[in-house]
Design an enzyme around this catalytic site. Structure first.
Site: not given
Ligand code: FAD
Ligand code: NAG
Ligand code: NAG
Ligand code: NAG
Ligand code: NAG
Ligand code: NAG
Ligand code: NAG
Ligand code: NAG
Ligand code: NAG
Ligand code: NAG
Ligand code: NAG
Length: 576
Positions: A508, A546
């Site tokens: 997280h 979460h």
């Molecule tokens: C294994 C795991 C279990 C989790 N379990 C839970 C849960 O049960 N409940 C919950 O609420 N949250 C959970 N989370 C957390 C939740 O998924 C994250 O808080 C959320 O996805 C964050 O969203 P975001 O858009 O900030 O980043 P992310 O979801 O990480 O998305 C960022 C995206 O940007 C892409 N990216 C990064 N850099 C580049 C680049 N240079 N070029 C192109 N693309 C790029 C990545 O590949 C990714 O797809 C979990 C996370 C993980 C990894």
């Protein structure tokens, strides 16, 4: 969606390796929940052009992603990140994997959906100067991004405040399948911690809850790709490009002007000039990309011969994360375990048939959870932030998890379930930095779990309490023994070793490009033009449970702010 190839204009003069695409108004880097929500909202205006770039693949048809009960993501769908060895954990290097696919973390996560204590959001409003982040305002964005779907025929009671859900794309529901210990454990939590059953999605921070999950009525994963992505399909002003790894952001002085990305299938490099760049790579990759593009601590960048665009020491500085330690329990056959269901060919065939025929059974939910968010006694701390935290904030989670949280063979060959306790408002954060200018190299992450004297006091107390809760007489009919750390582990020193050895990230992470310090109240990097950051890295501090639901809502608020600030009818750049 229009094909990128039709837009490509090969760079003329140099017969360069990089192609140059037509300029667009907004390039969004990262197709996680934040990137998707922003792309969908900006592209509602047909005169605004948007390109969303995602490093990972499109897994829309992958049943491993879609079926809740299947376990860990494949290597293709994740950034295999590990912390540097953490001294607090006796040198253990926690796994900090991040999702890498259309949908980002929402395609690999365990689908827990929660919001937690209202005072956290009010604090963000204060530190950012953005009043839209206060709980009472953000509730509108929570509603706009989520929808409650009722499950039929459940054999347990759960407190759900359905008024805090709206008609948004993400479907949220209860567990449809119980492994057997969820309800009895929730009862023990209520009795022993003297806590009521609550709904942790309505601003309440403390209490006992059964799991709430981002799963559709038909028991498939509801995530950014198959919700926000589906809404955008057919819009000609938005392109969503998987397998597109952004290697750098280009600046002219302090103005961001383009991004360069590499197609991971063809190796073709393309530059897209953009009116504005919105970084949404997540809490680990956003600061990494910024640093490798010259935005970050000047001393680090100079040391790697990266030209400094802006000296911002706070980028990467605060890597906040929920972290936990576990115990393992051997249980009777009455409890449905990973061992029974997935390692037994007969049983797993039955589970698959049941899911295929009726969308029910062990595959229809994630491992099975119930938990409490709770305070620790103030009296265990000397001087620390714990006692002074707002009264709606829990310090820890105590959770039952139907999966074995260890992958050691000895725990997979028996009926094993887990208990875990997490610090949800730790005092100490970690940090991350880079030691290479090469975009293909991972950043260096320092988890710093249990990183202050009070964090150690908190986890030691909570871990002992967790063991006590599972040893409760009311659970004895199902729990055969504590398989880990085991009855012989009784001294504080031995318990501390077990806490260190079983320490894990809850995955997280937030806070590495934070509002207030790095970003202004309108999501812009202070001191730079035409670049915003909207994702978990912008979130200034940890929620109390979460975070995925919070990321959707925060991105929804940010997109509203951007539309308002940039003016809905204004074309941001001239198209070539
Ligand atoms: C294994 C795991 C279990 C989790 N379990 C839970 C849960 O049960 N409940 C919950 O609420 N949250 C959970 N989370 C957390 C939740 O998924 C994250 O808080 C959320 O996805 C964050 O969203 P975001 O858009 O900030 O980043 P992310 O979801 O990480 O998305 C960022 C995206 O940007 C892409 N990216 C990064 N850099 C580049 C680049 N240079 N070029 C192109 N693309 C790029 C990545 O590949 C990714 O797809 C979990 C996370 C993980 C990894
Ligand atoms: C998913 O399946 C549909 C229907 O068969 C197909 O049209 C689509 O191209 C597939 N998408 C991907 C990314 O495989
Ligand atoms: C449901 O949540 C709303 C928003 O936080 C709150 O005002 C209301 O009191 C809650 N209802 C119940 C029954 O708890
Ligand atoms: C399940 O429901 C979702 C949302 O309503 C829908 O998009 C999806 O196609 C359905 N999947 C199956 C396998 O029925
Ligand atoms: C991209 O930005 C860089 C500045 O970092 C600049 O040198 C280059 O000319 C730009 N390329 C295009 C095609 O806009
Ligand atoms: C792309 O580059 C990688 C690493 O250099 C190489 O292994 C791969 O074969 C290349 N693929 C294509 C399609 O050129
Ligand atoms: C696998 O499951 C079947 C059917 O429930 C059961 O009869 C059998 O004993 C199980 N095998 C093992 C090794 O537990
Ligand atoms: C599906 O549900 C029906 C009705 O409850 C039941 O009779 C049937 O056995 C179920 N199928 C499987 C494979 O479990
Ligand atoms: C960066 O650090 C990692 C981990 O210690 C190491 O494997 C790698 O070789 C380092 N890279 C450089 C360029 O120093
Ligand atoms: C509290 O003070 C005692 C005695 O000075 C010390 O041993 C202990 O480590 C302190 N605990 C915390 C959490 O600071
Ligand atoms: C407890 O027993 C287990 C299993 O025999 C052993 O591996 C472990 O080292 C023991 N721990 C302590 C603290 O004695």
């Amino acid at each position: 969606m229009s094909s990128l190839k039709s837009l490509l204009v090969l760079a003329s003069a140099t017969a360069a390796k990089a192609a140059v695409a037509s300029a667009v108004d907004y390039v969004i880097v990262g197709g996680g929940p934040a990137g998707y929500v922003v792309a969908e909202m900006l592209s509602q205006n047909p005169s605004v052009t948007v390109t969303l770039l995602e490093k990972g693949p499109d897994e829309i048809n992958n049943t491993d992603v879609n079926i809740p009960g299947t376990l860990l993501p494949s290597a293709n769908d994740a950034w295999a990140y590990y912390s540097q060895p953490d001294e607090n954990l006796g040198g253990l290097a926690p796994n900090l994997l991040q999702g890498s696919m259309l949908g980002g973390g929402t395609g690999v996560n365990l689908m827990g959906y929660c919001r937690g204590a209202a005072s956290v959001f009010d604090e963000w409003a204060e530190v950012s100067g953005n009043q839209g982040l206060a709980w009472n305002s953000l509730l509108e964005n929570f509603k706009a991004t989520s929808r409650w779907v009722a499950q039929e025929g459940l054999e347990y009671e759960q407190v759900v405040n359905t008024t805090v859900f709206g008609d948004g794309p993400i479907e949220v529901s209860q567990q449809s399948f119980l492994t057997g210990l969820e309800v009895p454990f929730a009862q023990v939590l209520q009795d022993e911690l003297d806590l009521p059953q609550v709904c942790l999605e309505d601003g309440t921070g403390i209490g006992v809850d059964m799991s709430v999950q981002s799963i559709s009525a038909n028991r498939t994963r509801s995530y950014a790709r198959n919700t926000y992505g589906a809404i955008m399909e057919g819009r000609s002003n938005v392109q969503v490009l998987p397998n597109s790894w952004v290697s750098s952001i280009g600046f002219e002085g302090t103005k961001a002007i383009n991004v360069t990305y590499v197609d991971t299938v063809t190796n073709v490099t393309t530059i897209i000039p953009a009116g504005e760049i919105i970084v949404a790579g997540g809490a680990i990759n956003s600061p990494k990309l910024l640093m490798q593009s010259g935005v970050g601590p000047a001393d680090v960048l100079s040391g790697l011969d990266i030209p400094v665009v802006a000296d911002i020491p706070e980028i990467g500085a605060n890597l906040w994360d929920h972290h936990y330690s576990y115990i393992l329990l051997e249980v009777t056959e009455d409890i449905t375990t990973y061992y029974q269901t997935f390692l037994n060919a007969t049983e797993s065939a039955i589970a698959e048939e049941e899911y295929a025929d009726n969308h029910s059974g062990p595959l229809s939910s994630v491992s099975g959870e119930s938990f409490a968010t709770a305070r620790l006694p103030d009296s265990i701390f000397n001087s620390s932030h714990y006692p002074s935290l707002a009264s709606d904030r829990p310090h820890v989670i105590y959770e039952y998890n139907g999966a074995p949280l260890s992958t050691e063979a000895t725990y997979l060959s028996r009926s094993i379930v887990s208990g875990m306790t997490a610090l949800v408002q730790p005092e100490a954060s970690g940090y991350l930095t880079i030691n290479s200018s090469d975009y293909t190299q991972a950043p260096l992450m320092f988890s710093n779990f249990y990183g202050s004297e009070s964090d150690k006091t908190a986890i030691l107390y909570a871990y002992k309490k967790l063991r006590e809760l599972f040893a409760n007489e009311a659970l004895s009919e199902w729990i055969v023994s504590e398989a880990y750390p085991g009855a012989n582990v009784t001294s504080d020193a031995d318990i501390w070793s077990a806490i260190q050895e079983s320490a894990r990230s809850f995955h997280h992470p937030v806070g590495t490009v934070a509002l207030g310090t790095v970003l202004d109240s309108e999501w812009r990097i202070k001191g730079l033009d035409n670049i915003r950051v909207v994702d978990s890295s912008a979130i200034p501090s940890l929620t109390t449970c979460h975070p995925q639901g919070v990321v959707y809502a925060v991105a929804h608020r940010a997109a509203q702010d951007i539309v308002k600030a940039d003016g809905i009818s204004k074309r941001r750049c001239v198209h070539s």
